[in-house]
Design a protein around this motif. Structure first.
Motif, PDB file in Angstrom:
ATOM      1  N   GLU A 226      -8.581  -1.673  -1.585  1.00  0.00           N
ATOM      2  CA  GLU A 226      -7.358  -0.776  -0.945  1.00  0.00           C
ATOM      3  C   GLU A 226      -7.742  -0.240   0.247  1.00  0.00           C
ATOM      4  O   GLU A 226      -6.873  -0.619   1.375  1.00  0.00           O
TER       5      GLU A 226
ATOM      6  N   ILE B 124       0.774  -1.180   0.043  1.00  0.00           N
ATOM      7  CA  ILE B 124      -0.022  -0.018   0.088  1.00  0.00           C
ATOM      8  C   ILE B 124       0.985   1.335  -0.132  1.00  0.00           C
ATOM      9  O   ILE B 124       0.466   2.231   0.542  1.00  0.00           O
TER      10      ILE B 124
ATOM     11  N   ARG C 237      -7.153  -3.227   2.755  1.00  0.00           N
ATOM     12  CA  ARG C 237      -5.813  -3.526   2.915  1.00  0.00           C
ATOM     13  C   ARG C 237      -5.245  -2.642   4.113  1.00  0.00           C
ATOM     14  O   ARG C 237      -4.651  -2.911   4.913  1.00  0.00           O
TER      15      ARG C 237
END
Lengths: 206, 231
Positions: free
Chosen positions: A135, A120, A138
């Motif tokens: 995203e 990330i 994560r």
């Protein structure tokens, strides 16, 4: 480190009851929607108070025998179904929220390590509302890991993702299970997910 | 455009309004939090009392203040003997009257924004190691901030418009308690002062409209953010 859970909770007409010992690895709480699986996770996290019973991690009692630790003292990481990132903080500040609060001795992962582990690096300066579902999940996982937890709770972390993202996040979860060796309590109603991820399955009936 | 005397009126009004909302803010926030988050006996009654200045004739509010904070009143005597402070016929008294009239509006605005906070975010913060207070300062308060700012602006606008309670409690003393609305009222009593009244009235309209637009913008900004988040 075993997670020893024996709780009951009355919610209106229903009684949620669970009794199991989760060993190292990923323990899936499996059952139909509305069976109270999330409530069990919330009780472990300290967000919901059981009516009776006990919750222990190794030799540490989180609840029971007159003990009821507040959530912030439990060292339990929680990844929610919807990510639940703080909307007024950028990704970096979200990741560091729990890390900065944890006593240095409790931390076992640094920001750089977490960023590499989850891939990330490009997101640190972004705002949560600009992230895709995968995203955001994560980042939510990273935020929980960085707070230095002894166990990880995951509440249907794949349910809002498309098939491709699900595969990616499942790989991440497997690596948490196998490389980081963090005990995981995992709520799901998806048979395929449980078959792939779980080392132990606990049936939760409605 | 404005005479020195008129500037004095404007600056007094701004001072009274500013002190009123800033002094009122902590109490208003505490009340808003209590009403939004806590269930306790007497909650409905407290809600009613907070809203009373909104529906009571302002002259009654002013008279009640006079009874409480006058030289013979319990609060007035206490302030006088302990702090040597008198509110009656002082600009501080005008600020108190304005604060009480602004309180319900401020509580309402803040209560809405507190009720709008996603409480699950607070739960997430707790599991990450935040105690109650840390969670409040880093999550709840920042998320409620646009509502707090909107409340400040609205309360300020209400304060500088305060008339009835003010004139009843602290009278209409030039340079001390004669704020914008009182000055307009006074000008209207004197033949030939229509130009002054017009200028001050125009100023009032501008200040109020500006405050309303600003608070509307602040509220919209939060809602916009929420929508972007998909709540």
């Amino acid at each position: 480190m075993a997670i020893d859970i024996d709780v009951t909770k009355r919610r209106g007409e229903r009684v949620i009851a669970a009794r199991f010992v989760a060993e190292r690895g990923l323990t899936a709480l499996f059952g139909p929607s509305g069976a109270g699986k999330t409530s069990i996770l919330n009780m472990v996290a300290g967000l919901l108070r059981p009516d009776s019973g006990h919750i222990r991690i190794g030799a540490r009692t989180l609840f029971g025998s007159g003990v009821d630790l507040p959530p912030e003292a439990r060292r339990v990481g929680y990844v929610f179904q919807d990510g639940r990132l703080f909307p007024h903080r950028r990704v970096r500040a979200n990741l560091l929220y729990g890390h900065d609060l944890a006593p240095p001795g409790d931390r076992w992962m640094g920001l750089d390590e977490a960023v590499d582990f989850l891939g990330i690096g490009g997101l640190l300066g972004r705002w949560p509302h600009s992230l895709s579902g995968g995203e955001a999940q994560r980042v939510a996982i990273g935020r929980a890991l960085l707070s230095g937890p002894e166990i990880l709770l995951m509440d249907e972390p794949l349910s809002s993702l498309d098939a491709a993202r699900r595969g990616e996040i499942m790989t991440v979860i497997e690596r948490i299970r196998d490389e980081l060796r963090l005990p995981i309590l995992y709520v799901s109603h998806d048979r395929a997910e449980v078959d792939r991820l779980a080392t132990q399955v606990v049936m939760v009936e409605g | 455009m404005l005479s020195a005397e008129e500037w004095g009126i404007v600056s007094l009004s701004l001072k009274v309004g500013g002190v009123a909302v800033l002094a009122c803010l902590p109490l208003a926030f505490a009340l808003a939090w209590l009403l939004a988050r806590r269930a306790f006996p007497g909650r409905v009654l407290l809600d009613g009392i907070v809203h009373l200045p909104l529906v009571l004739p302002p002259v009654v509010t002013g008279w009640l203040l006079l009874i409480a904070f006058g030289p013979m009143g319990p609060a007035g005597r206490w302030l006088e003997s302990w702090f040597g402070v008198t509110l009656m016929f002082r600009w501080t008294g005008a600020a108190l009257a304005a604060a009480i009239m602004a309180l319900p509006l401020m509580v309402r605005a803040m209560r809405l924004s507190i009720e709008g906070i996603d409480r699950r975010l607070e739960g997430a913060a707790r599991t990450l190691g935040a105690g109650r207070w840390h969670c409040f300062w880093t999550i709840s308060l920042p998320l409620a901030l646009p509502g707090v700012l909107a409340a400040l602006v609205l309360g300020f606008a209400r304060s500088i418009g305060e008339f009835g309670a003010t004139i009843t409690f602290v009278s209409n003393i030039p340079g001390e308690t004669r704020t914008l609305p009182l000055a307009i009222y006074s000008a209207l009593q004197v033949p030939g002062s229509e130009a002054t009244a017009t200028r001050l009235a125009l100023l009032s309209v501008l200040l109020s409209l500006g405050a309303l637009l600003l608070s509307e913008w602040l509220v919209r900004r939060t809602h916009g953010e929420r929508q972007a988040r998909g709540d």
